[in-house]
Design an enzyme around this catalytic site. Structure first.
Site, PDB file in Angstrom:
ATOM      1  N   LYS A  33       0.770  -1.352   0.025  1.00 21.15           N
ATOM      2  CA  LYS A  33      -0.044  -0.190   0.068  1.00 21.15           C
ATOM      3  C   LYS A  33       0.857   1.286   0.112  1.00 21.15           C
ATOM      4  CE  LYS A  33      -2.428   3.387   2.020  1.00 21.15           C
ATOM      5  NZ  LYS A  33      -1.779   4.843   2.621  1.00 21.15           N
ATOM      6  N   HIS A  34       0.714   2.215  -1.058  1.00 22.36           N
ATOM      7  CA  HIS A  34       1.708   3.304  -1.206  1.00 22.36           C
ATOM      8  C   HIS A  34       0.995   4.600  -0.480  1.00 22.36           C
ATOM      9  CE1 HIS A  34       5.267   5.233  -2.370  1.00 22.36           C
ATOM     10  NE2 HIS A  34       5.457   4.326  -3.284  1.00 22.36           N
TER      11      HIS A  34
ATOM     12  N   SER B 189       6.237   7.277  10.041  1.00 28.01           N
ATOM     13  CA  SER B 189       6.427   7.679  11.427  1.00 28.01           C
ATOM     14  C   SER B 189       6.124   6.985  12.338  1.00 28.01           C
ATOM     15  CB  SER B 189       5.457   8.697  11.478  1.00 28.01           C
ATOM     16  OG  SER B 189       3.866   8.308  11.578  1.00 28.01           O
TER      17      SER B 189
ATOM     18  N   GLU C   7      10.645   0.511  10.128  1.00 25.62           N
ATOM     19  CA  GLU C   7      11.579   1.577   9.898  1.00 25.62           C
ATOM     20  C   GLU C   7      11.124   2.991   9.999  1.00 25.62           C
ATOM     21  OE1 GLU C   7      13.417   4.549   8.792  1.00 25.62           O
ATOM     22  OE2 GLU C   7      13.189   3.928   6.468  1.00 25.62           O
TER      23      GLU C   7
ATOM     24  N   CYS D 161      14.479  10.257   6.756  1.00 24.15           N
ATOM     25  CA  CYS D 161      14.491   9.811   7.971  1.00 24.15           C
ATOM     26  C   CYS D 161      16.000   9.587   8.396  1.00 24.15           C
ATOM     27  CB  CYS D 161      13.985   8.225   8.044  1.00 24.15           C
ATOM     28  SG  CYS D 161      12.290   7.858   7.900  1.00 24.15           S
TER      29      CYS D 161
ATOM     30  N   GLU E 243      10.888  14.663  15.790  1.00 22.71           N
ATOM     31  CA  GLU E 243      11.453  14.451  14.585  1.00 22.71           C
ATOM     32  C   GLU E 243      11.236  15.796  13.740  1.00 22.71           C
ATOM     33  OE1 GLU E 243      12.390  11.266  10.700  1.00 22.71           O
ATOM     34  OE2 GLU E 243      10.476  11.309  11.883  1.00 22.71           O
TER      35      GLU E 243
END
Length: 435
Positions: A135-136, A188, A209, A243, A337
């Site tokens: 799933k993009h 995230s 990740e 990231c 972040e």
């Protein structure tokens, strides 16, 4: 909640394909992957324009992304990896370990590297004998469709790689589906927590990740001009939406003045320009809401006591003149972040305080250290709480090395030979022909 018919069909197709694909020899699988690399190279410009159009990175960086995908295919199409049947030296007649694929693996992919993130998940996973559904991100639908087409054009059987269009609730249902045996997410921290909870409740293997707040460490014996130039690129590549971008520049107090002169000079050369112009080094953020969040983080950092070295200036819905903030180690913005063209700079008195500052974050993805001392390199690489360390260079993932994080940056391994065993089971076989 019931899944739509199209999603059920995709799941069934992947499940049926797995029963055949797991039996295909590794040599044939590698031939398909080699074809994939050829097609990536022959369609390089078309795919790069698609990436830039969808998410906005400079065209030269999009071209480099496609090249890296092709290099990944070269690697996995030629490596000699451990056999699927591994003998164990014992007194028994039957004494081996069978390495078997799990089945259908779901991938939930991000927008910042539309081709690379998918390829680094899919290729080692299917080479291990699994089939995948991915799933993009919604803004990368063109890239997702192109990737699906790419695998079919490379002669992969129908169902080995499938593209899903699904919302959050549907993804949860797909993870729960008994045909799905594992899930890989790049995204995230919050997305990782959500996926991990669903996967955990359903006892599905998971690779995460997640975000990072990578330290870029410059010691007082470093090549300062080179370190400063690399620091600017490490922060602003892909408009800071990476990231493993250098989000915290941690500098030895002894070289504060000299480093900052060089750093500000190089950093100030990055200005938002046309992403399709090959001369462009900085373009836009992927979405206006992401730009809104960056502005809010900038204001929060100031409210916590940050000092403006170079003002963050928004010039359109998604474009910024990049900013620099000097912060102390107790600034609460360091727990977040920052995903965009804004960098935090800290100054420390000695190596111990630099290390403590570098590790004082919820994240643990990667770090870079600039020094000419072998002894300092050895100490920092052992003590930094991260998954990867770059020495006197910008950190970039490399297909030959395992990639993954610690702490809130996730768990599990992508890339290298190690990635091929994330979604496998090691089956012990032991005993005698007759009791």
């Amino acid at each position: 909640m019931k899944l739509e018919t199209t999603l059920i069909e995709k799941l069934e197709s992947a499940s049926i394909a797995f029963s055949n694909w797991k039996c295909v020899s590794r040599e044939i699988k590698q031939t398909y992957i080699k074809n994939l690399g050829k097609l990536l190279r022959s369609n390089r410009e078309r795919y790069a324009v698609m990436i830039t159009t969808e998410m906005g990175k400079p065209i030269t960086q999009s071209l480099a992304e496609i090249d890296k995908c092709a290099q990944l295919c070269d690697y996995y199409s030629t490596i000699n990896y451990l056999p699927d049947v591994r003998p164990v030296d014992t007194e028994l007649e039957y004494s081996s370990i069978l390495v078997e694929p799990l089945g259908v693996i779901l991938g939930v992919m991000p927008w910042n590297f539309p081709f690379w993130q998918v390829m680094r998940f899919v290729v080692p996973t299917i080479l291990s004998g699994n089939t995948v559904l991915f799933k993009h991100a919604s803004i990368c639908s063109g890239s997702a469709a192109a990737i699906q087409e790419l695998f079919l054009n490379a002669s992969f059987p129908e169902g080995v790689v499938g593209y899903l269009i699904a919302d959050h609730d549907q993804i949860e249902q797909i993870i729960k589906d008994p045909r799905v045996q594992g899930v890989s997410l790049t995204g995230s921290e919050l997305a990782g927590q959500s996926i991990a909870q669903v996967a955990g409740r359903n006892l599905k293997r998971c690779v995460l990740e997640l975000g990072g707040s990578d330290a870029f460490i410059v010691l007082d014996d470093a090549d300062i001009p080179r370190a400063a130039e690399d620091a600017a690129l490490a922060r602003l590549q892909n408009c800071g939406q990476t990231c493993v971008a250098a989000k915290r520049i941690i500098v030895h107090k002894n070289i504060e003045g000299e480093f900052m002169v060089h750093f500000i000079d190089h950093y100030s050369r990055y200005l938002p320009e046309d992403p399709l112009d090959p001369r462009t080094k900085l373009s836009r953020m992927a979405r206006a809401d992401l730009a809104d969040e960056l502005e809010q983080q900038y204001q929060r950092a100031l409210s916590y006591g940050a000092h403006v070295v170079k003002k963050l200036e928004r010039v359109s819905d998604t474009e910024f003149v990049p900013g620099i903030l000097a912060v102390s180690s107790d600034n609460r913005i360091l727990d977040e972040e920052i995903f965009g063209p804004l960098v935090l700079v800290l100054f420390c008195e000695d190596d111990q305080s630099i290390l403590e500052t570098a590790n004082a974050t919820p994240f643990g993805l990667a770090a870079a250290i600039f020094t000419t001392s072998a002894k300092r390199i050895e100490w920092f690489t052992q003590e930094l709480e991260v998954g990867s360390v770059a020495i006197n260079q910008i950190f970039r993932s490399d297909v030959r090395f395992p990639f993954g994080g610690r702490k809130n940056s996730g768990y599990g391994t992508e890339l290298s030979l190690y990635a091929m065993e994330e979604f496998t089971v090691k089956k012990a076989v032991m005993g005698k022909l007759r009791p």
